[in-house]
Design an enzyme around this catalytic site. Structure first.
Site, PDB file in Angstrom:
ATOM      1  N   PRO A   2       0.320  -1.287   0.019  1.00 32.87           N
ATOM      2  CA  PRO A   2       0.034  -0.114  -0.022  1.00 32.87           C
ATOM      3  C   PRO A   2       1.002   1.770   0.091  1.00 32.87           C
ATOM      4  CG  PRO A   2      -0.641  -1.261   1.862  1.00 32.87           C
ATOM      5  CD  PRO A   2       0.667  -2.292   1.029  1.00 32.87           C
ATOM      6  N   GLU A   3       0.444   2.223  -0.778  1.00 35.76           N
ATOM      7  CA  GLU A   3       1.081   3.461  -0.850  1.00 35.76           C
ATOM      8  C   GLU A   3       0.465   4.507  -0.343  1.00 35.76           C
ATOM      9  OE1 GLU A   3       2.990   4.156  -4.637  1.00 35.76           O
ATOM     10  OE2 GLU A   3       2.865   2.080  -5.221  1.00 35.76           O
ATOM     11  N   LYS A  57       3.589   6.083   4.134  1.00 35.60           N
ATOM     12  CA  LYS A  57       2.907   5.194   4.288  1.00 35.60           C
ATOM     13  C   LYS A  57       1.850   4.652   5.663  1.00 35.60           C
ATOM     14  CE  LYS A  57       6.133   3.923   0.120  1.00 35.60           C
ATOM     15  NZ  LYS A  57       7.014   3.585   0.259  1.00 35.60           N
ATOM     16  N   ARG A 263      14.454  -1.356  -7.979  1.00 40.56           N
ATOM     17  CA  ARG A 263      13.437  -1.944  -8.306  1.00 40.56           C
ATOM     18  C   ARG A 263      12.852  -1.697  -9.581  1.00 40.56           C
ATOM     19  NH1 ARG A 263      10.018  -0.423  -3.986  1.00 40.56           N
ATOM     20  NH2 ARG A 263       8.344  -1.119  -4.900  1.00 40.56           N
TER      21      ARG A 263
END
Ligand code: ZN
Length: 304
Positions: A2-3, A57, A263
């Protein structure tokens, strides 16, 4: 994971549902992702949940402690699979329920997390202030001048800067890639080499995308559910994230995936031109982010 929009969605749901409620008792399951489970068992019973808000976050459940004292808050990071929602006390507990807080209205606030990449910490006074001060500006509140300074004064790649929680708090892989695409900036471009015009475009793109994603209650990938148990809808609006090999919605060029700052980064090689001297995929070493939570190393290891 979740961001910002997903955490904002959960925090707003919990604010609506449990703010003002008193915690009657607490039962913990597995505690290996909790900083200080004994403090949670000591300080939560009798405390009133004053307000639930998002911080980067993280979610912060700010509490009025049972006995007058320092400001206290429960910090919650949902990790990859964490869910926090109120349920009627009589409803059977889902598998992987690790926190049950019985509330004074007969419901239970439950935290469920199959993979336990999240984090939970009971913080008070100076410890709370110290924890919060590690994080950078909120991308929805930061002023344009500060944003320009934070991005353009750094030699790191722009994708790494967006993910660095000490630069901006709350942006993760999905919204970094989506806003770089919208602003037409290559993810491997250096912050210091980004023009004023590009950075200003990125500022507006990032805010616009985050705001739209909050309206749509976030992106549901890897099982994200909000505080009412509903999935979000922003994943239907992803332009590049997770769309390798598909056509760019702007120019029909095939979306590519490269690794930047350890990433996966999705981008359009036509709309987002490679910085000079870097026509091909860029691999850089994973950056250990300042302000990263304890669980980050585990998370980085399993993410694609
Ligand atoms: Zn394109």
């Amino acid at each position: 994971m979740p961001e910002l929009p997903e955490v904002e969605t959960v925090a707003r749901g919990l604010q609506r549902e449990v703010a003002g409620r008193r915690v009657v008792s607490v039962t913990l399951g597995k505690t290996d992702f909790m900083d200080n489970p004994a403090e949670m068992e000591r300080l939560l019973p009798g405390a009133v949940i004053r307000v639930v808000e998002r911080y980067g976050k993280f979610m912060l459940l700010r509490l009025n402690p049972a006995e007058p004292g320092e400001e206290t808050a429960l910090l919650v990071h949902l990790g990859m699979t964490g869910m926090m929602m109120p349920k009627p006390a009589g409803e059977p507990h889902a598998k992987h329920t690790h926190l049950v807080a019985l509330l004074d209205d007969g419901r239970e606030l439950r935290y469920v997390d199959p993979r336990r990449f999240g984090r939970m910490a009971m913080l008070s006074g100076e410890t709370l202030q110290k924890e919060l001060s590690r994080f950078g500006a909120d991308p929805l509140q930061v002023r344009l001048e500060e944003f320009l300074e934070r991005i353009r004064s750094r030699k790191a790649r722009i994708k790494a800067l967006l993910l660095d929680q000490s630069v901006l708090r709350g942006v993760g892989n999905i919204y970094a890639d989506e806003s770089l695409w919208k602003a037409k900036i290559h993810p491997a471009q250096l912050g210091a080499r980004t023009s004023l015009e590009q950075t200003e475009r990125l500022y507006h793109a990032l805010q616009g995308i985050l705001e739209k994603a909050i309206v749509l209650r976030g992106s549901s990938i890897s099982d994200f559910l909000d505080a009412d148990g509903e999935p979000g809808e922003y994943q239907l609006h992803h332009r590049v994230y997770g769309r390798e090999g598909k056509a760019c919605p702007r120019c029909r060029t095939k979306i590519r995936r490269i690794v930047v700052a350890g990433r996966s980064s999705y981008f359009c090689p036509n709309c987002q031109r490679a910085p000079r001297g870097r026509k091909h995929a860029v691999r850089t070493k994973p950056v250990l982010r300042r302000g990263a939570s304890k669980g980050s190393a585990k998370v980085a290891a399993v993410k694609k």
